[in-house]
Design an enzyme around this catalytic site. Structure first.
Site, short mmCIF file in Angstrom:
data_model
loop_
_atom_site.label_atom_id
_atom_site.label_comp_id
_atom_site.label_asym_id
_atom_site.label_seq_id
_atom_site.Cartn_x
_atom_site.Cartn_y
_atom_site.Cartn_z
N ARG A 189 -1.11 -8.42 13.15
CA ARG A 189 -1.60 -7.46 12.14
C ARG A 189 -2.37 -8.19 11.03
NH1 ARG A 189 4.03 -4.82 11.10
NH2 ARG A 189 3.07 -3.88 9.26
N ARG B 200 11.93 -5.15 5.28
CA ARG B 200 11.64 -3.76 4.93
C ARG B 200 12.43 -2.75 5.79
NH1 ARG B 200 5.61 -1.82 5.67
NH2 ARG B 200 5.90 -2.75 7.71
N LYS C 268 0.84 -1.22 0.00
CA LYS C 268 0.00 0.00 0.00
C LYS C 268 0.86 1.25 0.00
CE LYS C 268 -2.09 -1.15 3.88
NZ LYS C 268 -1.39 -2.42 4.20
N ARG D 69 10.79 -0.56 11.40
CA ARG D 69 9.65 -0.28 12.26
C ARG D 69 9.57 -1.18 13.47
NH1 ARG D 69 4.52 0.46 8.36
NH2 ARG D 69 3.62 -0.91 9.94
N ARG E 11 -10.15 0.98 7.95
CA ARG E 11 -9.74 -0.38 8.30
C ARG E 11 -10.84 -1.13 9.03
NH1 ARG E 11 -3.83 0.54 8.31
NH2 ARG E 11 -2.75 -1.37 8.81
#
Ligand code: AP5
Length: 230
Positions: free
Chosen positions: A182, A137, A23, A171, A98
Site C-alpha cells: 500500500r 489499529r 485520513k 482490517r 488516488r
C-alpha cells in the site's frame, strides 16, 4: 469581477496521504465539527466486498494484496455516492482520488454540478511510523469509530466510546506485507497528485506526525480558511 453575487457551492475537501496518515481519523473529526460528509472509497469498497456485489468481488483480492482497485470501479462507486442527498452540504473525500485518472474524473464530475475543490490537504508523515500506526489499529464493528492499541484507547477496554458497542474488528489488509504494498502504491500512483493539486492552487500541507488532536486543530484551521468566502 462581473458585479453579480454567485451562490456558494457545497465545500469539497480532499484528504491525501499514505496508509495510516490519519485520513479516516481526521475526516470523521471534520465531519463532526463542520457537518460535511466523509466519503471514504476504502469504506465504500469494503461495504461492496461485504455485500458481494460485482464491484466488491473484483476489488476483494486487489485490496487484500494492497494494490489499487481499478479506476473505473472506484470512480463509478464515488459518482453514485456523491450524488446522494446527504452530500449536498459538502463532502470530505478520504482516499479519493488516488490516481491522476481519478483526479481528472473528479474535476469533470464537479464541473457538471458547478462545484470546485476548496482544499486538497496532504497529511505529511514518515513511512516508518505508518507501519506502527496501522498494525495497532482497530475499529468498532457497530459505528466504525477508529482506535489504536497505543494512541487511541477507548475509556473502557473493549467498549466503543461513541456507540457503546463491544465488538471491535481489524482490517484484512493491515498485514505487514499488504502495508508495504500500500505504501508503494501510494508513492508510485498517489503522491503525484500533490503536484497536480499544487498546480490547481488548492494544495495545503499539514504535518500529521503529532498527536491526533493537534493535527485536528491545524486541519480545522485550514478547512475554515479554505471554506470561508473572501
Ligand atoms: P483505505 O481504506 O483508504 O486505506 P488507506 O489509504 O490505506 O488508509 P488507512 O485507512 O489505512 O489509513 P488512514 O490514513 O485512514 O489512517 P487512520 O485514520 O485509519 O483503502 C484501502 C484499500 O482500498 C486500498 O489499499 C485500495 O486497495 C482500495 N482503495 C481505496 N480507495 C481507492 C481508490 N481511490 N482507488 C483505488 N483503490 C482504492 O489511522 C491509522 C491508525 O493510526 C488508527 O489506529 C488511528 O487511531 C491512528 N492515528 C491516526 N492519526 C494519528 C496520530 N496523529 N498519531 C497517532 N496515531 C494516529
Amino acid at each position: 469581477m462581473d458585479g453579480t453575487t454567485h451562490p456558494a457551492t457545497p465545500p469539497v475537501l480532499i484528504l491525501l496521504g499514505p496508509p495510516g496518515a490519519g485520513k479516516g481519523t481526521q475526516a470523521r473529526m471534520l465531519e463532526e465539527r463542520f457537518g460535511y460528509v466523509q466519503l471514504s472509497t476504502g469504506d465504500l469498497l469494503r461495504a461492496a466486498v461485504a455485500a458481494g456485489t460485482e464491484a466488491g468481488l473484483a476489488a476483494d483480492a486487489v485490496m487484500k494484496a494492497g494494490g489499487l482497485v481499478s479506476d473505473q470501479i472506484v470512480i463509478d462507486i464515488l459518482r453514485d455516492r456523491i450524488a446522494e442527498a446527504d452530500c449536498a452540504g459538502g463532502v470530505i473525500l478520504d482516499g479519493f482520488p488516488r490516481t491522476t485518472v481519478q483526479a481528472e474524473a473528479l474535476d469533470v464530475l464537479l464541473g457538471e454540478t458547478g462545484q470546485q475543490i476548496d482544499a486538497a490537504v496532504s497529511l505529511e508523515v514518515d513511512d516508518a511510523a505508518m507501519v506502527e500506526r496501522i498494525s495497532g489499529r482497530y475499529t468498532c464493528a457497530g459505528c466504525g469509530e477508529g482506535y489504536h492499541d497505543s494512541f487511541k484507547i477507548p475509556a473502557k477496554a473493549g467498549v466503543c466510546d461513541s456507540c457503546g458497542g463491544n465488538e471491535m474488528k481489524r482490517r484484512a489488509d493491515d498485514t505487514v506485507e499488504a502495508v508495504g504494498a500500500r505504501l508503494e502504491a501510494y508513492h508510485a500512483q498517489t503522491a503525484p497528485l500533490i503536484t497536480y493539486y499544487d498546480g490547481q492552487g488548492v494544495l495545503q500541507r499539514v504535518g500529521a506526525m503529532g498527536p491526533i488532536d493537534e493535527v485536528a486543530t491545524t486541519l480545522g484551521r485550514v478547512v475554515t480558511e479554505a471554506t470561508t468566502p473572501a
